[in-house]
Motif scaffolding. Sequence first.
Motif, short mmCIF file in Angstrom:
data_model
loop_
_atom_site.label_atom_id
_atom_site.label_comp_id
_atom_site.label_asym_id
_atom_site.label_seq_id
_atom_site.Cartn_x
_atom_site.Cartn_y
_atom_site.Cartn_z
N LEU A 43 0.84 -1.20 0.00
CA LEU A 43 0.00 0.00 0.00
C LEU A 43 0.87 1.25 0.00
CD1 LEU A 43 -2.82 1.32 0.23
CD2 LEU A 43 -2.57 1.17 2.72
N TYR A 44 1.91 1.26 0.82
CA TYR A 44 2.82 2.41 0.88
C TYR A 44 3.49 2.61 -0.47
CZ TYR A 44 6.47 5.59 2.49
OH TYR A 44 7.30 6.68 2.65
N PHE A 45 3.97 1.55 -1.08
CA PHE A 45 4.64 1.64 -2.38
C PHE A 45 3.69 2.19 -3.45
CE2 PHE A 45 8.39 -1.59 -2.05
CZ PHE A 45 8.85 -0.92 -0.94
N LEU A 46 2.44 1.72 -3.43
CA LEU A 46 1.46 2.19 -4.42
C LEU A 46 1.14 3.67 -4.22
CD1 LEU A 46 -1.05 -0.82 -4.42
CD2 LEU A 46 0.36 -0.08 -6.36
N ASP A 47 0.92 4.06 -2.98
CA ASP A 47 0.55 5.45 -2.68
C ASP A 47 1.70 6.43 -2.91
OD1 ASP A 47 -1.97 4.62 -2.04
OD2 ASP A 47 -1.73 4.78 0.14
N HIS A 48 2.94 5.92 -2.82
CA HIS A 48 4.10 6.79 -2.98
C HIS A 48 4.84 6.53 -4.30
CE1 HIS A 48 3.28 7.12 1.32
NE2 HIS A 48 3.92 8.28 1.29
N PHE A 49 4.19 5.78 -5.19
CA PHE A 49 4.72 5.54 -6.54
C PHE A 49 6.17 5.04 -6.51
CE2 PHE A 49 1.60 9.00 -6.63
CZ PHE A 49 0.62 8.43 -7.44
N VAL A 50 6.43 4.08 -5.63
CA VAL A 50 7.77 3.51 -5.53
C VAL A 50 8.00 2.54 -6.68
CG1 VAL A 50 9.35 2.15 -4.11
CG2 VAL A 50 7.77 3.77 -3.02
N GLU A 51 9.05 2.75 -7.45
CA GLU A 51 9.37 1.90 -8.58
C GLU A 51 10.07 0.63 -8.09
OE1 GLU A 51 9.39 0.05 -11.63
OE2 GLU A 51 8.64 2.09 -11.98
N LEU A 52 9.43 -0.51 -8.34
CA LEU A 52 9.95 -1.77 -7.81
C LEU A 52 11.29 -2.17 -8.42
CD1 LEU A 52 6.75 -4.02 -7.56
CD2 LEU A 52 7.62 -2.27 -5.98
N THR A 53 11.59 -1.65 -9.59
CA THR A 53 12.86 -1.98 -10.26
C THR A 53 13.99 -1.06 -9.86
OG1 THR A 53 12.20 -0.63 -12.17
CG2 THR A 53 11.69 -3.00 -12.26
N ASN A 54 13.70 -0.14 -8.94
CA ASN A 54 14.72 0.80 -8.47
C ASN A 54 15.11 0.43 -7.03
OD1 ASN A 54 16.14 3.00 -7.38
ND2 ASN A 54 15.05 4.48 -8.66
N PRO A 55 16.21 -0.31 -6.84
CA PRO A 55 16.62 -0.78 -5.51
C PRO A 55 16.76 0.33 -4.48
CG PRO A 55 17.90 -1.87 -7.20
CD PRO A 55 17.15 -0.78 -7.88
N LYS A 56 17.32 1.49 -4.90
CA LYS A 56 17.51 2.59 -3.95
C LYS A 56 16.16 3.15 -3.49
CE LYS A 56 20.04 6.86 -3.09
NZ LYS A 56 18.92 7.46 -2.34
N ALA A 57 15.23 3.27 -4.44
CA ALA A 57 13.90 3.79 -4.09
C ALA A 57 13.21 2.84 -3.10
CB ALA A 57 13.06 3.95 -5.35
N VAL A 58 13.38 1.55 -3.32
CA VAL A 58 12.78 0.56 -2.43
C VAL A 58 13.40 0.66 -1.04
CG1 VAL A 58 12.60 -1.92 -1.96
CG2 VAL A 58 12.14 -1.05 -4.27
N GLU A 59 14.73 0.69 -0.96
CA GLU A 59 15.42 0.79 0.32
C GLU A 59 15.04 2.06 1.06
OE1 GLU A 59 17.24 -1.30 1.86
OE2 GLU A 59 18.13 -2.71 0.42
N ASP A 60 14.98 3.19 0.33
CA ASP A 60 14.63 4.46 0.96
C ASP A 60 13.20 4.42 1.51
OD1 ASP A 60 17.11 5.48 0.40
OD2 ASP A 60 16.48 6.61 -1.38
N ALA A 61 12.29 3.80 0.74
CA ALA A 61 10.89 3.71 1.18
C ALA A 61 10.77 2.87 2.44
CB ALA A 61 10.04 3.12 0.06
N LEU A 62 11.50 1.76 2.49
CA LEU A 62 11.43 0.86 3.65
C LEU A 62 11.87 1.55 4.94
CD1 LEU A 62 12.77 -2.42 2.02
CD2 LEU A 62 10.46 -2.03 2.92
N LYS A 63 12.77 2.52 4.82
CA LYS A 63 13.23 3.26 6.00
C LYS A 63 12.11 4.11 6.61
CE LYS A 63 17.97 3.63 4.25
NZ LYS A 63 18.99 4.56 3.68
#
Length: 235
Positions: A43-63
């Motif tokens: 849900l967080y990834f969808l609402d914040h348009f986190v690109e799943l193929t971008n490792p840095k974006a994923v790591e930053d979002a998880l923080k």
Amino acid sequence: MKKIIIAIDGYSACGKSTTAKKVAAALNYRYIDSGAMYRAVTLYFLDHFVELTNPKAVEDALKNIEIDFRYNEKKGKSDTYLNGLNVEDEIRSMRVSQMVSQVSALPAVRRAMVAQQQRMGKQRGIVMDGRDIGTTVFPDAEVKVFMTADITIRAYRRQQELLEKGEMLDLDKIIENLKSRDYIDTHRAESPLVQAPDAHYLDTSFLTIDEQVEYVLQLATSKIIEKNKTTITTC
């Protein structure tokens, strides 16, 4: 009394969560919905348009993601909170269901959630359901159950859940979604869905929830008695 960990793994819509909640209530154990945690991340990834193929974006979002469970007295069960907000209804929507397997397949996501789950289970006395609980999160769990069911029956159950929330979906679309999720869950590189060698296999296709609960409680009660007998003998 020494407490144990009960790990319930299996496919979507097999009754894992409902069974786990009832078993936890019967034993006065803590229930942890690992699937809800991955849904909250999705849900967080969808609402914040986190690109799943971008490792840095994923790591930053998880923080920036904090998940916890708070007991809802009106419902008589715990709700899922994402960064302080109750997201219990949102994470059960079809838009989340369509993406949760892709998100949960990401190694960084799994590592982050497994670490949180293991911290939650340090005191034991918990029931947790998911897809890698008995194999990865708690390989030393005293009781492990692996659930499955006929896919059409699973789809019908999921359809009923969605209808209760006012969301109507064609059964065929739900079946396709479940097939897609099953494939991703069983073929991902990080902690795939597999039955642990010491897990009890349970086909819930024609079992009621009460029958599922009774099956797990019998396993748990036997193990708890065994564990405490061993403790007394040792002492």
